[in-house]
Write a protein that holds these residues in place. Structure first.
Motif, PDB file in Angstrom:
ATOM      1  N   ASN A  19       0.856  -1.174   0.000  1.00 37.97           N
ATOM      2  CA  ASN A  19       0.000   0.000   0.000  1.00 37.97           C
ATOM      3  C   ASN A  19       0.901   1.236   0.000  1.00 37.97           C
ATOM      4  O   ASN A  19       1.525   1.563   1.014  1.00 37.97           O
ATOM      5  CB  ASN A  19      -0.904  -0.019   1.233  1.00 37.97           C
ATOM      6  N   ARG A  20       0.974   1.902  -1.129  1.00 38.80           N
ATOM      7  CA  ARG A  20       1.885   3.044  -1.256  1.00 38.80           C
ATOM      8  C   ARG A  20       1.499   4.217  -0.361  1.00 38.80           C
ATOM      9  O   ARG A  20       2.344   4.961   0.101  1.00 38.80           O
ATOM     10  CB  ARG A  20       1.955   3.501  -2.698  1.00 38.80           C
ATOM     11  N   ARG A  21       0.212   4.392  -0.140  1.00 45.11           N
ATOM     12  CA  ARG A  21      -0.239   5.491   0.716  1.00 45.11           C
ATOM     13  C   ARG A  21       0.285   5.303   2.137  1.00 45.11           C
ATOM     14  O   ARG A  21       0.793   6.236   2.754  1.00 45.11           O
ATOM     15  CB  ARG A  21      -1.763   5.583   0.730  1.00 45.11           C
ATOM     16  N   LEU A  22       0.184   4.079   2.652  1.00 45.76           N
ATOM     17  CA  LEU A  22       0.703   3.804   3.996  1.00 45.76           C
ATOM     18  C   LEU A  22       2.219   3.966   4.040  1.00 45.76           C
ATOM     19  O   LEU A  22       2.764   4.466   5.018  1.00 45.76           O
ATOM     20  CB  LEU A  22       0.318   2.393   4.445  1.00 45.76           C
ATOM     21  N   GLN A  23       2.886   3.525   3.005  1.00 45.40           N
ATOM     22  CA  GLN A  23       4.335   3.698   2.955  1.00 45.40           C
ATOM     23  C   GLN A  23       4.698   5.174   3.015  1.00 45.40           C
ATOM     24  O   GLN A  23       5.592   5.582   3.752  1.00 45.40           O
ATOM     25  CB  GLN A  23       4.910   3.109   1.663  1.00 45.40           C
ATOM     26  N   ARG A  24       3.999   5.977   2.236  1.00 48.22           N
ATOM     27  CA  ARG A  24       4.277   7.409   2.187  1.00 48.22           C
ATOM     28  C   ARG A  24       3.986   8.076   3.534  1.00 48.22           C
ATOM     29  O   ARG A  24       4.780   8.878   4.023  1.00 48.22           O
ATOM     30  CB  ARG A  24       3.446   8.036   1.069  1.00 48.22           C
ATOM     31  N   GLU A  25       2.849   7.722   4.142  1.00 47.33           N
ATOM     32  CA  GLU A  25       2.516   8.289   5.457  1.00 47.33           C
ATOM     33  C   GLU A  25       3.551   7.893   6.500  1.00 47.33           C
ATOM     34  O   GLU A  25       3.959   8.709   7.321  1.00 47.33           O
ATOM     35  CB  GLU A  25       1.137   7.814   5.898  1.00 47.33           C
ATOM     36  N   GLY A  26       3.967   6.635   6.469  1.00 49.52           N
ATOM     37  CA  GLY A  26       4.964   6.163   7.419  1.00 49.52           C
ATOM     38  C   GLY A  26       6.291   6.860   7.251  1.00 49.52           C
ATOM     39  O   GLY A  26       6.929   7.269   8.226  1.00 49.52           O
TER      40      GLY A  26
END
Length: 57
Positions: A28-35
């Motif tokens: 999940n790229r969104r979670l990666q980016r948020e993290g």
């Protein structure tokens, strides 16, 4: 630099690492980016606090 701020920034950094890892696992790229954002933000805040502390002394 207060102890409460240090704990807050380390917690934010740790939360970012966890979120980024979950994002990688689930692809999940969104979670990666948020993290990554949380991790880097916590790291920068800690660095700024260390610099402020160094100039106070």
């Amino acid at each position: 630099m207060s102890v409460a701020q240090t704990i807050k920034h380390k917690t934010q950094e740790f939360k970012g690492r966890i979120t980024e890892g979950i994002g990688r696992t689930t692809r999940n790229r969104r979670l990666q980016r948020e993290g990554r954002t949380d991790r880097v933000s916590g790291s920068l805040k800690r660095a700024v606090d260390k610099a402020k502390d160094a100039f106070r002394r």
